[in-house]
Enzyme design. Structure first.
Site, mmCIF file in Angstrom:
data_model
loop_
_atom_site.group_PDB
_atom_site.id
_atom_site.type_symbol
_atom_site.label_atom_id
_atom_site.label_comp_id
_atom_site.label_asym_id
_atom_site.label_seq_id
_atom_site.Cartn_x
_atom_site.Cartn_y
_atom_site.Cartn_z
ATOM 1 N N TYR A 57 0.879 -1.137 -0.075
ATOM 2 C CA TYR A 57 -0.009 -0.003 0.084
ATOM 3 C C TYR A 57 0.884 1.311 0.003
ATOM 4 O O TYR A 57 2.010 1.441 -0.730
ATOM 5 C CB TYR A 57 -0.846 -0.099 1.366
ATOM 6 C CG TYR A 57 -2.248 0.898 0.924
ATOM 7 C CD1 TYR A 57 -3.107 0.968 -0.077
ATOM 8 C CD2 TYR A 57 -2.303 1.707 2.011
ATOM 9 C CE1 TYR A 57 -4.108 1.884 -0.234
ATOM 10 C CE2 TYR A 57 -3.482 2.648 2.042
ATOM 11 C CZ TYR A 57 -4.436 2.413 0.729
ATOM 12 O OH TYR A 57 -5.441 3.600 0.637
ATOM 13 N N LYS A 112 -21.335 -19.124 -10.977
ATOM 14 C CA LYS A 112 -20.539 -18.801 -12.232
ATOM 15 C C LYS A 112 -19.085 -18.427 -11.663
ATOM 16 O O LYS A 112 -18.041 -19.194 -12.521
ATOM 17 C CB LYS A 112 -21.152 -17.917 -12.953
ATOM 18 C CG LYS A 112 -20.702 -17.806 -14.535
ATOM 19 C CD LYS A 112 -21.122 -19.114 -15.453
ATOM 20 C CE LYS A 112 -20.537 -18.975 -16.924
ATOM 21 N NZ LYS A 112 -21.536 -17.996 -17.703
#
Length: 418
Positions: A57, A112
């Site tokens: 970060y 899915k």
């Protein structure tokens, strides 16, 4: 029928299949509640020390941002984009449940995503719009930077055609799986059915029952309409039927549906009219993508010798395999996993997107779809009447299709060089 002794008069007796379905439904509810869905996000990098945090970060991440600002294609190298797919729906045509909206569509899109990960190693995420009625195309276009591909899913026709067409210029592969995943799989099944029956592919007379998303895409692929003629071979003739019977140029009401009008113009060159039964007379193959029970053994008997029957409606096909065989069907395929020859788009989409991502493809082209179908068909080395399709759970299918799709993308000029 006399009820069993332990059933009181007036009570309903459930079949064994109904009992099993009810058990699955309850188990599914329990599974989803226990895990609160089927997906989670995990970090690929350690976050144990301050240095870890500085690299993953701030401040280190700023250098990655600057690099991508100079060359946005570096997002494929430095971020999740190169291995991610958005599964996008507006909830308007989910399974056989209809327009149930974005919230209710989440479990299907999660499922899915699980298939993408299991079969192709792709990180896919559900993007579900709730009964969206504004500029759906622009909203999908605006989420594209995060993803390497977009899988359009469970969007009602004709909107599904319009959305897919409008998104072909966004620089990443966009495919409506209900259309092209199904069409690719049907083409593979038909190629192997010809190998078994001895029929010539380019001499086939094919009847398609169902003029929605799947029926439209199948008809265009099998006739090579809109496809590069150098990579696609057409069948001899296609007749498409809907709930009113045969679609033909002189049928009233076609101007109310642009895509049925296109089907009427591009198929049925002999000008057949009448019912589904009329369409099947002398046909070599019938492909059902409609609803249960619309075919009968007598209809199959009227077809050409060694008839090919793909009855793909789920969960109840257009005709049960045993009834189709009673009518003389030589090869029978369904969309179900409990019968031989399962013809399911789950065989296609993991490999197609895996290959497209591996090529850093800008779109899914004609060449890539046709390559996927032939790779799927050739995966079955020695097809026979009960085995014309690969098993859905065989991961080798995905690897084989992905390789063919990647090569086709590179050859056709739809890949990026980073």
């Amino acid at each position: 029928m006399i009820p069993p002794a332990d059933v009181k008069e007036g009570e309903t007796v459930m079949s064994e299949e109904e009992t099993d379905h009810n058990a699955i439904y309850q188990e599914a509810l329990a599974l989803h509640e226990e895990h609160r869905g089927k997906l989670e996000i995990r970090s690929k990098v350690p976050l144990e020390t301050r240095r870890d945090l500085s690299r993953a970060y701030t401040p280190g991440v700023a250098e990655v941002c600057r690099a991508i600002q100079k060359n946005k294609d570096l997002a494929y190298r430095y971020t999740l984009k190169g291995n991610s797919v958005a599964i996008v729906t507006d909830g308007s045509a989910v399974l056989g449940l209809g327009n149930i909206g974005g919230y209710a569509a989440i479990p299907v899109m999660e499922g899915k995503a699980v298939l993408f990960k299991k079969f192709a190693g792709i990180d896919a995420f559900p993007i579900c719009f709730e009964n969206y009625h504004s500029d759906f195309v622009e909203e999908v276009r605006n989420i594209a930077p995060v993803f390497g591909g977009i899988n359009l899913e469970d969007i009602a026709a004709p909107k599904c055609f319009e959305v897919e067409e409008a998104l072909q210029d966004i620089g990443i592969p966009v495919m409506h799986d209900d259309q092209h995943g199904t069409a690719i799989t049907v083409l593979a099944a038909l190629l192997n059915a010809c190998r078994v029956t001895g029929k010539e592919f380019d001499d086939l007379r094919v009847v398609i029952i169902g003029a929605g998303a799947a029926g439209y895409a199948i008809s265009r692929l099998l006739r090579c309409i809109g496809y590069n003629p150098d990579v696609c071979s057409p069948v001899r003739e296609i007749v498409v039927c809907d709930t009113r019977g045969i679609i033909h140029r002189n049928r009233k009401g076609l101007y109310d549906n642009k895509y049925k009008f296109i089907l009427a113009d591009e198929t049925n060159r002999s000008g057949k009219t009448g019912s589904i039964a009329d369409a099947l007379e002398g046909a070599d193959a019938v492909i059902g993508v409609s609803g249960p029970g619309v075919l009968s053994p007598d209809m199959i008997r009227s077809m050409n010798e060694r008839p090919i029957v793909f009855a793909m409606a789920n969960p109840v096909p257009e005709i049960l395999p045993e009834d189709a065989k009673r009518g003389g069907a030589y090869i029978v395929g369904t969309g179900r996993s409990d019968y031989p020859n399962q013809i399911n788009n789950a065989l296609a989409f993991p490999g197609v997107f895996r290959g497209a991502l591996d090529a850093y493809a800008t779109r899914i082209s004609d060449e890539m779809k046709v390559a996927a179908a032939h790779a799927m068909a050739n995966f079955v080395v020695r097809p026979n009447r009960e085995h014309i399709m690969p098993a859905v759970l065989d991961k080798g299918v995905t690897t084989t299709i992905a390789k063919a799709v990647k090569e086709a993308a590179i050859t056709a000029g739809y890949s990026r060089t980073l």
